[in-house]
Design a protein around this motif. Structure first.
Motif, PDB file in Angstrom:
ATOM      1  N   GLU A 192      39.856  43.390  33.244  1.00 44.97           N
ATOM      2  CA  GLU A 192      38.597  42.734  32.894  1.00 44.97           C
ATOM      3  C   GLU A 192      38.017  41.996  34.102  1.00 44.97           C
ATOM      4  O   GLU A 192      36.796  41.984  34.310  1.00 44.97           O
ATOM      5  N   VAL A 193      38.879  41.383  34.890  1.00 49.00           N
ATOM      6  CA  VAL A 193      38.407  40.700  36.103  1.00 49.00           C
ATOM      7  C   VAL A 193      37.852  41.719  37.095  1.00 49.00           C
ATOM      8  O   VAL A 193      36.795  41.501  37.703  1.00 49.00           O
ATOM      9  N   ASP A 194      38.538  42.846  37.246  1.00 47.21           N
ATOM     10  CA  ASP A 194      38.052  43.903  38.142  1.00 47.21           C
ATOM     11  C   ASP A 194      36.711  44.446  37.667  1.00 47.21           C
ATOM     12  O   ASP A 194      35.835  44.757  38.477  1.00 47.21           O
ATOM     13  N   ARG A 195      36.551  44.567  36.354  1.00 45.86           N
ATOM     14  CA  ARG A 195      35.273  45.036  35.803  1.00 45.86           C
ATOM     15  C   ARG A 195      34.164  44.051  36.145  1.00 45.86           C
ATOM     16  O   ARG A 195      33.056  44.448  36.523  1.00 45.86           O
ATOM     17  N   LEU A 196      34.466  42.765  36.033  1.00 45.12           N
ATOM     18  CA  LEU A 196      33.479  41.743  36.351  1.00 45.12           C
ATOM     19  C   LEU A 196      33.121  41.789  37.836  1.00 45.12           C
ATOM     20  O   LEU A 196      31.947  41.659  38.207  1.00 45.12           O
ATOM     21  N   ALA A 197      34.126  41.997  38.675  1.00 48.53           N
ATOM     22  CA  ALA A 197      33.892  42.080  40.120  1.00 48.53           C
ATOM     23  C   ALA A 197      33.029  43.282  40.465  1.00 48.53           C
ATOM     24  O   ALA A 197      32.209  43.232  41.394  1.00 48.53           O
ATOM     25  N   ALA A 198      33.201  44.374  39.722  1.00 48.87           N
ATOM     26  CA  ALA A 198      32.452  45.602  39.999  1.00 48.87           C
ATOM     27  C   ALA A 198      30.961  45.453  39.698  1.00 48.87           C
ATOM     28  O   ALA A 198      30.146  46.252  40.164  1.00 48.87           O
ATOM     29  N   ARG A 199      30.590  44.431  38.948  1.00 42.96           N
ATOM     30  CA  ARG A 199      29.180  44.219  38.621  1.00 42.96           C
ATOM     31  C   ARG A 199      28.388  43.748  39.841  1.00 42.96           C
ATOM     32  O   ARG A 199      27.162  43.883  39.876  1.00 42.96           O
ATOM     33  N   THR A 200      29.083  43.169  40.816  1.00 48.11           N
ATOM     34  CA  THR A 200      28.423  42.739  42.057  1.00 48.11           C
ATOM     35  C   THR A 200      29.204  43.287  43.239  1.00 48.11           C
ATOM     36  O   THR A 200      29.866  42.533  43.959  1.00 48.11           O
ATOM     37  N   PRO A 201      29.171  44.618  43.452  1.00 47.69           N
ATOM     38  CA  PRO A 201      30.008  45.257  44.479  1.00 47.69           C
ATOM     39  C   PRO A 201      29.662  44.822  45.896  1.00 47.69           C
ATOM     40  O   PRO A 201      30.494  44.928  46.795  1.00 47.69           O
ATOM     41  N   ASP A 202      28.434  44.353  46.125  1.00 46.39           N
ATOM     42  CA  ASP A 202      28.021  43.974  47.473  1.00 46.39           C
ATOM     43  C   ASP A 202      28.354  42.523  47.804  1.00 46.39           C
ATOM     44  O   ASP A 202      28.052  42.048  48.893  1.00 46.39           O
ATOM     45  N   SER A 204      31.331  39.542  48.045  1.00 44.88           N
ATOM     46  CA  SER A 204      32.776  39.343  48.112  1.00 44.88           C
ATOM     47  C   SER A 204      33.254  38.254  47.162  1.00 44.88           C
ATOM     48  O   SER A 204      34.455  38.112  46.931  1.00 44.88           O
ATOM     49  N   VAL A 205      32.321  37.489  46.619  1.00 51.01           N
ATOM     50  CA  VAL A 205      32.669  36.391  45.715  1.00 51.01           C
ATOM     51  C   VAL A 205      32.108  36.683  44.325  1.00 51.01           C
ATOM     52  O   VAL A 205      30.943  37.065  44.180  1.00 51.01           O
ATOM     53  N   ILE A 206      32.935  36.514  43.314  1.00 51.78           N
ATOM     54  CA  ILE A 206      32.500  36.726  41.931  1.00 51.78           C
ATOM     55  C   ILE A 206      31.790  35.459  41.466  1.00 51.78           C
ATOM     56  O   ILE A 206      32.426  34.465  41.084  1.00 51.78           O
ATOM     57  N   VAL A 207      30.482  35.480  41.511  1.00 53.80           N
ATOM     58  CA  VAL A 207      29.703  34.335  41.052  1.00 53.80           C
ATOM     59  C   VAL A 207      29.232  34.552  39.613  1.00 53.80           C
ATOM     60  O   VAL A 207      28.723  33.619  38.983  1.00 53.80           O
ATOM     61  N   ALA A 208      29.397  35.789  39.115  1.00 48.82           N
ATOM     62  CA  ALA A 208      29.001  36.078  37.734  1.00 48.82           C
ATOM     63  C   ALA A 208      29.897  35.311  36.768  1.00 48.82           C
ATOM     64  O   ALA A 208      31.102  35.158  36.990  1.00 48.82           O
ATOM     65  N   ARG A 209      29.297  34.817  35.701  1.00 46.37           N
ATOM     66  CA  ARG A 209      30.078  34.110  34.684  1.00 46.37           C
ATOM     67  C   ARG A 209      30.945  35.098  33.915  1.00 46.37           C
ATOM     68  O   ARG A 209      30.623  36.288  33.824  1.00 46.37           O
ATOM     69  N   PRO A 210      32.057  34.625  33.368  1.00 43.95           N
ATOM     70  CA  PRO A 210      32.848  35.506  32.491  1.00 43.95           C
ATOM     71  C   PRO A 210      32.017  35.884  31.270  1.00 43.95           C
ATOM     72  O   PRO A 210      31.037  35.202  30.939  1.00 43.95           O
ATOM     73  N   ASP A 211      32.389  36.963  30.603  1.00 43.78           N
ATOM     74  CA  ASP A 211      31.655  37.367  29.403  1.00 43.78           C
ATOM     75  C   ASP A 211      32.616  37.379  28.211  1.00 43.78           C
ATOM     76  O   ASP A 211      33.809  37.112  28.336  1.00 43.78           O
ATOM     77  N   ARG A 212      32.058  37.711  27.054  1.00 42.88           N
ATOM     78  CA  ARG A 212      32.847  37.655  25.819  1.00 42.88           C
ATOM     79  C   ARG A 212      34.007  38.654  25.846  1.00 42.88           C
ATOM     80  O   ARG A 212      35.054  38.397  25.267  1.00 42.88           O
ATOM     81  N   GLN A 213      33.844  39.781  26.508  1.00 45.87           N
ATOM     82  CA  GLN A 213      34.912  40.772  26.569  1.00 45.87           C
ATOM     83  C   GLN A 213      36.115  40.213  27.339  1.00 45.87           C
ATOM     84  O   GLN A 213      37.259  40.387  26.921  1.00 45.87           O
ATOM     85  N   LEU A 214      35.845  39.532  28.431  1.00 42.98           N
ATOM     86  CA  LEU A 214      36.932  38.922  29.187  1.00 42.98           C
ATOM     87  C   LEU A 214      37.581  37.798  28.374  1.00 42.98           C
ATOM     88  O   LEU A 214      38.811  37.653  28.372  1.00 42.98           O
ATOM     89  N   VAL A 215      36.771  37.012  27.690  1.00 40.45           N
ATOM     90  CA  VAL A 215      37.315  35.928  26.865  1.00 40.45           C
ATOM     91  C   VAL A 215      38.242  36.484  25.786  1.00 40.45           C
ATOM     92  O   VAL A 215      39.304  35.924  25.504  1.00 40.45           O
ATOM     93  N   ALA A 216      37.859  37.614  25.189  1.00 40.53           N
ATOM     94  CA  ALA A 216      38.685  38.231  24.151  1.00 40.53           C
ATOM     95  C   ALA A 216      40.045  38.652  24.704  1.00 40.53           C
ATOM     96  O   ALA A 216      41.083  38.473  24.059  1.00 40.53           O
ATOM     97  N   ARG A 217      40.064  39.214  25.912  1.00 38.29           N
ATOM     98  CA  ARG A 217      41.341  39.592  26.534  1.00 38.29           C
ATOM     99  C   ARG A 217      42.176  38.352  26.851  1.00 38.29           C
ATOM    100  O   ARG A 217      43.404  38.378  26.715  1.00 38.29           O
ATOM    101  N   LEU A 218      41.519  37.273  27.263  1.00 39.96           N
ATOM    102  CA  LEU A 218      42.247  36.039  27.550  1.00 39.96           C
ATOM    103  C   LEU A 218      42.831  35.447  26.265  1.00 39.96           C
ATOM    104  O   LEU A 218      43.954  34.908  26.273  1.00 39.96           O
TER     105      LEU A 218
END
Length: 225
Positions: A192-202, A204-218
């Motif tokens: 799920e973290v890798d999926r979130l990172a892939a949303r901003t491939p350009d 190097s820092v994941i500034v995107a907020r977590p989403d409900r899918q990641l929260v569910a896995r957590l």
């Protein structure tokens, strides 16, 4: 094997030609071996950095395995009907836990961004994580800046005293040597973290907020401890 034993073994196994007119300088050989051994001995700075990294991993696992970890992350999560994250809506523990998740899944720069976000809003725990993070990188000046923030500069909350910090160090050492029920992130949570990172491939820092899918896995991760 000690350095002395290694030297004795090397000297015993050395084949010195009897016909050579040049004498074997034992003292020089021992000095070379001792110098080589000293180069391989970790410096104080190296040892301190390694200990800080180990301590940070213990703290991150502990925070990530807290029963309410997912609930806090959900408060900063993006999703339908949720606008930009404002200062009033910022959940410090949510940003802290999310940073710890990023750190444990190999996204250290992203973890630093979210720790700084939480520490800037007054989280002493995030300041402590930043102290350990920079210490592990050998960035002493930055490490002690955050330690000062932890112990002096956050006026809204009571700073931890020396006994508390010493106790935390003891717990971290105990966990490191004896293990803990606080697990590292699972494969599904890492994905799920890798999926979130892939949303901003350009970036190097994941500034995107977590989403409900990641929260569910957590939530699944903390429930299955």
């Amino acid at each position: 094997m000690t350095v002395t034993t290694a030297i004795d073994t090397l000297l015993n196994e050395a084949q010195i030609p009897v016909s050579s007119t040049k004498r074997f300088d034992v003292a020089a050989a021992l000095r070379r071996l001792a110098a080589d051994a000293s180069r391989r001995t970790p410096t104080v700075e190296t040892a301190r950095a390694a200990q800080a990294g180990q301590r940070l991993e213990v703290v991150c696992r502990w925070l990530l395995n807290e029963p309410d970890a997912a609930a806090h992350v959900d408060k900063i999560a993006d999703g339908p009907g949720r606008g930009p994250l404002t200062e009033e809506q910022m959940d410090l523990d949510g940003a802290l836990v999310f940073a710890c998740l990023l750190y444990l899944t190999g996204h250290q720069e992203s973890a630093q961004f979210w720790w700084q976000l939480a520490a800037g809003a007054g989280s002493r725990a995030a300041a402590y994580c930043l102290h350990l993070h920079h210490l592990a990188l050998g960035e002493t000046r930055a490490a002690w800046h955050w330690f000062h923030q932890l112990t002096h500069s956050m006026a809204d909350t009571t700073p931890p005293d020396a006994a508390f910090l010493e106790g935390l160090e003891i717990v971290a050492r105990y966990v490191r040597h004896n293990g803990s029920r606080a697990l590292a992130p699972s494969g599904r949570l890492e994905s799920e973290v890798d999926r979130l990172a892939a949303r901003t491939p350009d970036c190097s820092v994941i500034v995107a907020r977590p989403d409900r899918q990641l929260v569910a896995r957590l939530e699944e991760f903390t429930a299955g401890r």
